[in-house]
Every structure is written in C-alpha cells, then in structure tokens.
Scaffold this motif. Structure first.
Motif, PDB file in Angstrom:
ATOM      1  N   GLN A  32      18.267 -20.991 -18.012  1.00  0.00           N
ATOM      2  CA  GLN A  32      19.706 -21.138 -18.250  1.00  0.00           C
ATOM      3  C   GLN A  32      20.437 -21.386 -16.935  1.00  0.00           C
ATOM      4  O   GLN A  32      21.332 -22.222 -16.868  1.00  0.00           O
ATOM      5  N   THR A  33      20.046 -20.672 -15.893  1.00  0.00           N
ATOM      6  CA  THR A  33      20.661 -20.835 -14.574  1.00  0.00           C
ATOM      7  C   THR A  33      20.444 -22.254 -14.048  1.00  0.00           C
ATOM      8  O   THR A  33      21.313 -22.811 -13.374  1.00  0.00           O
ATOM      9  N   LEU A  34      19.297 -22.824 -14.378  1.00  0.00           N
ATOM     10  CA  LEU A  34      18.979 -24.184 -13.945  1.00  0.00           C
ATOM     11  C   LEU A  34      19.603 -25.247 -14.858  1.00  0.00           C
ATOM     12  O   LEU A  34      19.286 -26.417 -14.755  1.00  0.00           O
ATOM     13  N   LYS A  35      20.479 -24.811 -15.768  1.00  0.00           N
ATOM     14  CA  LYS A  35      21.257 -25.688 -16.654  1.00  0.00           C
ATOM     15  C   LYS A  35      20.444 -26.348 -17.756  1.00  0.00           C
ATOM     16  O   LYS A  35      20.787 -27.416 -18.246  1.00  0.00           O
ATOM     17  N   PHE A  36      19.336 -25.703 -18.183  1.00  0.00           N
ATOM     18  CA  PHE A  36      18.615 -26.195 -19.347  1.00  0.00           C
ATOM     19  C   PHE A  36      19.396 -25.802 -20.591  1.00  0.00           C
ATOM     20  O   PHE A  36      20.033 -24.749 -20.638  1.00  0.00           O
ATOM     21  N   THR A  37      19.364 -26.651 -21.610  1.00  0.00           N
ATOM     22  CA  THR A  37      20.072 -26.334 -22.848  1.00  0.00           C
ATOM     23  C   THR A  37      19.300 -25.275 -23.623  1.00  0.00           C
ATOM     24  O   THR A  37      18.109 -25.045 -23.380  1.00  0.00           O
ATOM     25  N   GLN A  38      19.980 -24.692 -24.585  1.00  0.00           N
ATOM     26  CA  GLN A  38      19.317 -23.687 -25.416  1.00  0.00           C
ATOM     27  C   GLN A  38      18.211 -24.323 -26.255  1.00  0.00           C
ATOM     28  O   GLN A  38      17.180 -23.695 -26.495  1.00  0.00           O
ATOM     29  N   ASN A  39      18.391 -25.564 -26.663  1.00  0.00           N
ATOM     30  CA  ASN A  39      17.325 -26.269 -27.388  1.00  0.00           C
ATOM     31  C   ASN A  39      16.108 -26.471 -26.495  1.00  0.00           C
ATOM     32  O   ASN A  39      14.964 -26.334 -26.953  1.00  0.00           O
ATOM     33  N   GLN A  40      16.329 -26.793 -25.231  1.00  0.00           N
ATOM     34  CA  GLN A  40      15.213 -26.954 -24.303  1.00  0.00           C
ATOM     35  C   GLN A  40      14.497 -25.626 -24.073  1.00  0.00           C
ATOM     36  O   GLN A  40      13.267 -25.590 -23.950  1.00  0.00           O
ATOM     37  N   ILE A  41      15.256 -24.546 -24.018  1.00  0.00           N
ATOM     38  CA  ILE A  41      14.650 -23.219 -23.849  1.00  0.00           C
ATOM     39  C   ILE A  41      13.791 -22.885 -25.073  1.00  0.00           C
ATOM     40  O   ILE A  41      12.679 -22.363 -24.940  1.00  0.00           O
ATOM     41  N   LEU A  45       9.741 -22.067 -24.959  1.00  0.00           N
ATOM     42  CA  LEU A  45       9.122 -20.874 -25.540  1.00  0.00           C
ATOM     43  C   LEU A  45       8.038 -21.240 -26.548  1.00  0.00           C
ATOM     44  O   LEU A  45       6.995 -20.591 -26.620  1.00  0.00           O
ATOM     45  N   LYS A  46       8.287 -22.308 -27.302  1.00  0.00           N
ATOM     46  CA  LYS A  46       7.305 -22.752 -28.292  1.00  0.00           C
ATOM     47  C   LYS A  46       6.039 -23.260 -27.599  1.00  0.00           C
ATOM     48  O   LYS A  46       4.921 -22.919 -28.004  1.00  0.00           O
ATOM     49  N   GLU A  47       6.207 -24.068 -26.556  1.00  0.00           N
ATOM     50  CA  GLU A  47       5.061 -24.650 -25.862  1.00  0.00           C
ATOM     51  C   GLU A  47       4.325 -23.629 -24.991  1.00  0.00           C
ATOM     52  O   GLU A  47       3.103 -23.576 -24.991  1.00  0.00           O
ATOM     53  N   ALA A  48       5.077 -22.841 -24.239  1.00  0.00           N
ATOM     54  CA  ALA A  48       4.465 -21.946 -23.263  1.00  0.00           C
ATOM     55  C   ALA A  48       3.969 -20.633 -23.866  1.00  0.00           C
ATOM     56  O   ALA A  48       2.973 -20.077 -23.397  1.00  0.00           O
ATOM     57  N   HIS A  49       4.667 -20.135 -24.902  1.00  0.00           N
ATOM     58  CA  HIS A  49       4.350 -18.793 -25.415  1.00  0.00           C
ATOM     59  C   HIS A  49       4.107 -18.755 -26.930  1.00  0.00           C
ATOM     60  O   HIS A  49       3.959 -17.670 -27.496  1.00  0.00           O
ATOM     61  N   GLN A  50       4.117 -19.904 -27.579  1.00  0.00           N
ATOM     62  CA  GLN A  50       3.895 -20.001 -29.022  1.00  0.00           C
ATOM     63  C   GLN A  50       4.867 -19.129 -29.820  1.00  0.00           C
ATOM     64  O   GLN A  50       4.505 -18.473 -30.791  1.00  0.00           O
ATOM     65  N   ILE A  51       6.122 -19.123 -29.361  1.00  0.00           N
ATOM     66  CA  ILE A  51       7.173 -18.365 -30.040  1.00  0.00           C
ATOM     67  C   ILE A  51       8.214 -19.362 -30.536  1.00  0.00           C
ATOM     68  O   ILE A  51       8.739 -20.153 -29.753  1.00  0.00           O
ATOM     69  N   GLU A  52       8.492 -19.327 -31.827  1.00  0.00           N
ATOM     70  CA  GLU A  52       9.503 -20.207 -32.385  1.00  0.00           C
ATOM     71  C   GLU A  52      10.767 -19.410 -32.663  1.00  0.00           C
ATOM     72  O   GLU A  52      10.745 -18.438 -33.409  1.00  0.00           O
ATOM     73  N   VAL A  53      11.842 -19.824 -32.011  1.00  0.00           N
ATOM     74  CA  VAL A  53      13.150 -19.207 -32.215  1.00  0.00           C
ATOM     75  C   VAL A  53      14.187 -20.315 -32.336  1.00  0.00           C
ATOM     76  O   VAL A  53      13.966 -21.439 -31.897  1.00  0.00           O
ATOM     77  N   THR A  54      15.309 -19.974 -32.919  1.00  0.00           N
ATOM     78  CA  THR A  54      16.386 -20.959 -33.068  1.00  0.00           C
ATOM     79  C   THR A  54      17.279 -20.959 -31.833  1.00  0.00           C
ATOM     80  O   THR A  54      17.285 -20.004 -31.046  1.00  0.00           O
ATOM     81  N   ARG A  55      18.054 -22.022 -31.717  1.00  0.00           N
ATOM     82  CA  ARG A  55      19.027 -22.105 -30.632  1.00  0.00           C
ATOM     83  C   ARG A  55      20.044 -20.975 -30.745  1.00  0.00           C
ATOM     84  O   ARG A  55      20.447 -20.370 -29.755  1.00  0.00           O
ATOM     85  N   GLN A  56      20.421 -20.649 -31.970  1.00  0.00           N
ATOM     86  CA  GLN A  56      21.386 -19.574 -32.194  1.00  0.00           C
ATOM     87  C   GLN A  56      20.836 -18.227 -31.724  1.00  0.00           C
ATOM     88  O   GLN A  56      21.572 -17.408 -31.175  1.00  0.00           O
ATOM     89  N   TYR A  57      19.550 -18.024 -31.934  1.00  0.00           N
ATOM     90  CA  TYR A  57      18.947 -16.761 -31.490  1.00  0.00           C
ATOM     91  C   TYR A  57      18.927 -16.680 -29.967  1.00  0.00           C
ATOM     92  O   TYR A  57      19.175 -15.616 -29.392  1.00  0.00           O
ATOM     93  N   ILE A  58      18.666 -17.802 -29.307  1.00  0.00           N
ATOM     94  CA  ILE A  58      18.711 -17.830 -27.840  1.00  0.00           C
ATOM     95  C   ILE A  58      20.117 -17.474 -27.370  1.00  0.00           C
ATOM     96  O   ILE A  58      20.304 -16.675 -26.450  1.00  0.00           O
ATOM     97  N   SER A  59      21.113 -18.052 -28.019  1.00  0.00           N
ATOM     98  CA  SER A  59      22.506 -17.754 -27.665  1.00  0.00           C
ATOM     99  C   SER A  59      22.808 -16.271 -27.835  1.00  0.00           C
ATOM    100  O   SER A  59      23.381 -15.631 -26.937  1.00  0.00           O
ATOM    101  N   PHE A  60      22.434 -15.713 -28.966  1.00  0.00           N
ATOM    102  CA  PHE A  60      22.638 -14.288 -29.249  1.00  0.00           C
ATOM    103  C   PHE A  60      21.919 -13.425 -28.211  1.00  0.00           C
ATOM    104  O   PHE A  60      22.480 -12.475 -27.672  1.00  0.00           O
ATOM    105  N   PHE A  61      20.685 -13.782 -27.919  1.00  0.00           N
ATOM    106  CA  PHE A  61      19.882 -13.025 -26.961  1.00  0.00           C
ATOM    107  C   PHE A  61      20.524 -13.039 -25.577  1.00  0.00           C
ATOM    108  O   PHE A  61      20.630 -11.998 -24.921  1.00  0.00           O
ATOM    109  N   LEU A  62      20.976 -14.196 -25.130  1.00  0.00           N
ATOM    110  CA  LEU A  62      21.582 -14.305 -23.800  1.00  0.00           C
ATOM    111  C   LEU A  62      22.896 -13.535 -23.725  1.00  0.00           C
ATOM    112  O   LEU A  62      23.161 -12.853 -22.735  1.00  0.00           O
ATOM    113  N   LYS A  63      23.712 -13.620 -24.749  1.00  0.00           N
ATOM    114  CA  LYS A  63      24.976 -12.884 -24.744  1.00  0.00           C
ATOM    115  C   LYS A  63      24.733 -11.380 -24.694  1.00  0.00           C
ATOM    116  O   LYS A  63      25.390 -10.665 -23.947  1.00  0.00           O
TER     117      LYS A  63
END
Length: 99
Positions: A32-41, A45-63
């Motif tokens: 996020q600090t490097l200005k990646f979008t939540q969709n990119q994050i 996560l899907k590629e590196a850690h095999q975790i599927e989450v939504t963009r909304q969940y990333i937003s909720f998690f960061l807040k």
C-alpha cells in the motif's frame, strides 16, 4: 501464575477473532505504501500465499489495522494564539484608545 489460571489457559483458547491476513500485515502495508492498488494486493496474496480475498476485505483490513496500531493524540482544546494577549490588557488598551 496461579494453578487455577494455568489450568484454565491449558483448557481454553482465546475467542478473540484474528484475521487470516494478520501474518501478512507488513507485506500488505508495504504494498500500500508503494502505491499498489487494493486489487493488486489481492492478486499478490493469491499468487504468493494462495489466499483469496476481496478488494473490500483488503480495505476493511487496512482501515482496522491502522486504528489498532496508531493511537492518535487528542486534538487540542483551543487554538494557540501566536501572540497571546492578557484579556485585561486588551480591555485597557481598548478603553485607553477611546479616550
């Protein structure tokens, strides 16, 4: 620690919910600090850690992670004046100018 407490701790687990993203918090915040979008994050996560989450969940998690980690000082009660003037002196100056 008392024996009763030790026994309780052995028999019970804390019920506080934790996010499956907690262990990846530093990576997510860095992206996020490097200005990646939540969709990119999400893709990372899907590629590196095999975790599927939504963009909304990333937003909720960061807040929520920001709220938990940062304790903001309370706002000042009143604005500080650059040149503080004693109210009594101000009244004296006001009435002396009128004379």
């Amino acid at each position: 620690m008392t024996s009763k407490l030790e026994k309780f701790l052995k028999q019970n687990k804390p019920l506080k919910k934790t996010s499956k993203l907690d262990i990846y918090r530093s990576e997510i915040v860095e992206l996020q600090t490097l200005k990646f979008t939540q969709n990119q994050i999400c893709e990372y996560l899907k590629e590196a850690h095999q975790i599927e989450v939504t963009r909304q969940y990333i937003s909720f998690f960061l807040k929520n992670s920001v709220k938990e980690k940062e304790v903001q000082p309370p706002p000042p009660l009143k604005k500080e004046l650059k040149d503080e003037v004693n109210p009594a002196d101000a009244l004296d100056n006001f009435f002396n100018r009128r004379n």
